[in-house]
Design an enzyme around this catalytic site. Sequence first.
Site, PDB file in Angstrom:
ATOM      1  N   THR A 116      69.430  42.219  40.319  1.00  0.00           N
ATOM      2  CA  THR A 116      70.770  42.746  40.612  1.00  0.00           C
ATOM      3  C   THR A 116      71.739  42.231  39.551  1.00  0.00           C
ATOM      4  O   THR A 116      71.978  41.021  39.464  1.00  0.00           O
ATOM      5  CB  THR A 116      71.200  42.295  42.016  1.00  0.00           C
ATOM      6  OG1 THR A 116      70.202  42.743  42.925  1.00  0.00           O
ATOM      7  CG2 THR A 116      72.541  42.848  42.411  1.00  0.00           C
ATOM      8  N   GLU A 138      66.256  47.290  42.528  1.00  0.00           N
ATOM      9  CA  GLU A 138      65.346  47.402  43.677  1.00  0.00           C
ATOM     10  C   GLU A 138      66.155  47.368  44.965  1.00  0.00           C
ATOM     11  O   GLU A 138      67.237  46.794  45.004  1.00  0.00           O
ATOM     12  CB  GLU A 138      64.288  46.288  43.641  1.00  0.00           C
ATOM     13  CG  GLU A 138      64.822  44.864  43.436  1.00  0.00           C
ATOM     14  CD  GLU A 138      65.425  44.253  44.668  1.00  0.00           C
ATOM     15  OE1 GLU A 138      65.019  44.651  45.766  1.00  0.00           O
ATOM     16  OE2 GLU A 138      66.316  43.381  44.532  1.00  0.00           O
ATOM     17  N   ASN A 195      74.509  47.073  48.817  1.00  0.00           N
ATOM     18  CA  ASN A 195      74.417  45.786  49.517  1.00  0.00           C
ATOM     19  C   ASN A 195      75.744  45.426  50.186  1.00  0.00           C
ATOM     20  O   ASN A 195      75.767  44.911  51.304  1.00  0.00           O
ATOM     21  CB  ASN A 195      73.988  44.674  48.549  1.00  0.00           C
ATOM     22  CG  ASN A 195      72.468  44.561  48.470  1.00  0.00           C
ATOM     23  OD1 ASN A 195      71.748  45.362  49.058  1.00  0.00           O
ATOM     24  ND2 ASN A 195      71.974  43.575  47.751  1.00  0.00           N
ATOM     25  N   GLY A 241      75.256  39.539  65.619  1.00  0.00           N
ATOM     26  CA  GLY A 241      74.556  38.281  65.805  1.00  0.00           C
ATOM     27  C   GLY A 241      75.144  37.138  65.011  1.00  0.00           C
ATOM     28  O   GLY A 241      76.365  36.968  64.930  1.00  0.00           O
ATOM     29  N   CYS A 248      70.646  37.689  48.954  1.00  0.00           N
ATOM     30  CA  CYS A 248      71.278  38.882  48.370  1.00  0.00           C
ATOM     31  C   CYS A 248      72.700  39.144  48.854  1.00  0.00           C
ATOM     32  O   CYS A 248      73.634  39.108  48.049  1.00  0.00           O
ATOM     33  CB  CYS A 248      70.398  40.089  48.634  1.00  0.00           C
ATOM     34  SG  CYS A 248      68.722  39.842  48.048  1.00  0.00           S
TER      35      CYS A 248
HETATM   36  C1  UGA Z   1      68.868  43.048  51.294  1.00  0.00           C
HETATM   37  C2  UGA Z   1      68.953  44.581  51.343  1.00  0.00           C
HETATM   38  O1  UGA Z   1      68.753  45.043  52.684  1.00  0.00           O
HETATM   39  C3  UGA Z   1      67.924  45.223  50.420  1.00  0.00           C
HETATM   40  O2  UGA Z   1      68.086  46.638  50.403  1.00  0.00           O
HETATM   41  C4  UGA Z   1      68.128  44.675  49.007  1.00  0.00           C
HETATM   42  O3  UGA Z   1      67.170  45.197  48.104  1.00  0.00           O
HETATM   43  C5  UGA Z   1      67.999  43.150  49.040  1.00  0.00           C
HETATM   44  O4  UGA Z   1      68.987  42.610  49.928  1.00  0.00           O
HETATM   45  C6  UGA Z   1      68.252  42.654  47.623  1.00  0.00           C
HETATM   46  O5  UGA Z   1      69.362  42.797  47.122  1.00  0.00           O
HETATM   47  O6  UGA Z   1      67.276  42.264  46.950  1.00  0.00           O
HETATM   48  P1  UGA Z   1      67.305  41.198  52.459  1.00  0.00           P
HETATM   49  O7  UGA Z   1      68.313  40.210  51.957  1.00  0.00           O
HETATM   50  O8  UGA Z   1      65.858  40.949  52.238  1.00  0.00           O
HETATM   51  O9  UGA Z   1      67.600  42.659  51.827  1.00  0.00           O
HETATM   52  O10 UGA Z   1      67.478  41.290  54.039  1.00  0.00           O
HETATM   53  P2  UGA Z   1      68.182  42.268  55.102  1.00  0.00           P
HETATM   54  O11 UGA Z   1      67.161  42.823  55.994  1.00  0.00           O
HETATM   55  O12 UGA Z   1      69.090  43.229  54.459  1.00  0.00           O
HETATM   56  O13 UGA Z   1      69.045  41.226  55.965  1.00  0.00           O
HETATM   57  C7  UGA Z   1      70.108  40.475  55.390  1.00  0.00           C
HETATM   58  C8  UGA Z   1      70.798  39.646  56.470  1.00  0.00           C
HETATM   59  O14 UGA Z   1      71.544  40.466  57.359  1.00  0.00           O
HETATM   60  C9  UGA Z   1      69.842  38.852  57.370  1.00  0.00           C
HETATM   61  O15 UGA Z   1      70.374  37.574  57.584  1.00  0.00           O
HETATM   62  C10 UGA Z   1      69.785  39.654  58.655  1.00  0.00           C
HETATM   63  O16 UGA Z   1      69.465  38.875  59.790  1.00  0.00           O
HETATM   64  C11 UGA Z   1      71.206  40.183  58.714  1.00  0.00           C
HETATM   65  N1  UGA Z   1      71.345  41.436  59.498  1.00  0.00           N
HETATM   66  C12 UGA Z   1      70.727  42.566  59.103  1.00  0.00           C
HETATM   67  C13 UGA Z   1      72.133  41.432  60.650  1.00  0.00           C
HETATM   68  O17 UGA Z   1      72.734  40.403  61.030  1.00  0.00           O
HETATM   69  N2  UGA Z   1      72.285  42.600  61.332  1.00  0.00           N
HETATM   70  C14 UGA Z   1      71.669  43.749  60.973  1.00  0.00           C
HETATM   71  O18 UGA Z   1      71.859  44.786  61.656  1.00  0.00           O
HETATM   72  C15 UGA Z   1      70.863  43.726  59.813  1.00  0.00           C
END
Ligand code: UGA
Length: 406
Positions: A116, A138, A195, A241, A248
Site C-alpha cells: 500500500t 492487493e 480501506n 464491537g 492496515c
Molecule cells: C484489510 C482490508 O479488509 C483488506 O481489503 C486489505 O487488503 C487489507 O486490510 C490490507 O490493506 O492489506 P485486514 O486488515 O486483514 O484487511 O482485516 P479486516 O478483515 O478488514 O479487519 C480489520 C479490522 O476491522 C479487524 O480488527 C476487524 O475485527 C475489524 N472489523 C471488521 C470490525 O470491527 N467490524 C467489521 O464489520 C469488520
Amino acid sequence: MKIGIVGLGYIGSVTAVALTEAGYEIVGIDIDESKVKSLSNGEPTIFEPNLKELLTKNKSKLFFSTDYDDLKDVQYIFVVVPTPNKDGSIYLEYVYDAVSSIKKVNKNAVIITNSTVLPGTARNLMERTGMVVISNPEFTKEGTAIEDTLHPDRVVIGGSEKSAVDAVKKLWEFTHSIMVETTNENAEMIKYASNSFLAVKISFINEIANICEMVPGCDVEVVAKGMGLDKRIAPYFLKAGIGFGGSCFPKDTTAILSFARSFGEDLSIIKSAIEVNNDRVNRIMNILKNKIHKDNSEVTVGVLGMTFKAGTDDTRESQSIKLIRSLLDVGYKVNVYDPMAKIRIDGITRLNTAKECIDKSDVAVIATEWPEFKNLEINTDKFVIDMRRMLDLNSHSNLKTVGYYG
Ligand code: UGA
C-alpha cells in the site's frame, strides 16, 4: 512464467504461494535469512489458513533466497515490503531500497507495487530509477488471504506503459475477476479510499452502537442487519464491537490523513473514524469502572483473544492489546487466553484455555471473535463484557441477570 516477489511477510508469502496455484514459478526474496530458511523448509512464518498446505503442495514451483541476484532473469517483480508509519506519515524507504536493489541486478524488469503506497509513489519510483512501475494494490484480508488472492472482487492495475499493463492483466487473468485499468495514481488512491471507507463503515456502526446502548429496545445487531439489506449499504463491515485493528486500517487511515494535510485538506470523516476507534477501549474501561465497584487492584480481568481478529496470529495494532495495556496501567490484574497469538506482554498471566481464563477472573472481556468463545461455560458469578457479541444469551440465561454487557 517466472514471477519475482520481494518481501515475504504476510502478503508476500501468501501472494507467492497463491500464484503457484495458478501455475507460476516464484522467486521470493527477503533480506531476513530466517524467513527464507523457514519458507524453504516448507514452514510459513505466519499463520494463514491453507498456507502451509499449499506451500508443501507447490514446493517445486517456489524458490526463496536472500540474494537479489536470483531475480536477474525475472521479468515481473512484485514489491511487497512493509510501508509503516513513522511519526504519523508513511515511510517508503523499504520500497525505494527494494526497487534500487532490483535495478542493480535487472534494470529491465517491470516492477509491480503491491504494497500500500501513497498516490505518486509509482511515479516517483519511475523518475528515480527509470524502470517501468505498475501499481497493483492487493485487497486481501488476513484469515482469508489465499482465497482473496485467487478470487478477488476486482483487480486494479495502474500504469502508463501499455505492454506492461497488458502483461499484468494477463498475469491475473486466471482469477476471472473484473479488471480496473487506470493510472498509477488512481490505483494507489483506490487502495487508500477502499480501506478508509471500510474503516469509516466500522466506526459508523460503532457510533450507532453507542446510541443503541442508551435506548431501551435498541440492538445494534438488528439495526445493522436491517441497514445491510439495502443493496446500496450492503451488510459487510457493519459489525459493531471493539473497533478496527491490524496492520492496515489504523496505518492507512493515518497515512491518508497526513498526506491530505500536506495539500491543506482536512479529511474530517476519516479523522472522526480514527477518533471513534480510539475511544473503543476507553469505553470498555468505563464499563468496568461503572459496573465493578471495587479497587482495581482487587479485580482480575480475563481477556479472551489478543489477535486483531480471528483466524490469524497477528496482534499488530490489536484493540485487545491496547485494552490489556490500559488495564495494567490502572492496576487491574490481567489473565489472558488466545489460541494463536505469540506476543509476550509483561505483567499478564497467560492461560491455556478460555475456561481457565474465565474461571480465574472476576470479569471476562471477549475481545476477539474466536469461534470457540461461542460455547463458553461461564459461572454464574462472572460479569462478561462481550465486545464481539459472541454469546447467545438464550443458552447463557444466567448472564442476563448476573451481568452481561454486549
Ligand atoms: C484489510 C482490508 O479488509 C483488506 O481489503 C486489505 O487488503 C487489507 O486490510 C490490507 O490493506 O492489506 P485486514 O486488515 O486483514 O484487511 O482485516 P479486516 O478483515 O478488514 O479487519 C480489520 C479490522 O476491522 C479487524 O480488527 C476487524 O475485527 C475489524 N472489523 C471488521 C470490525 O470491527 N467490524 C467489521 O464489520 C469488520
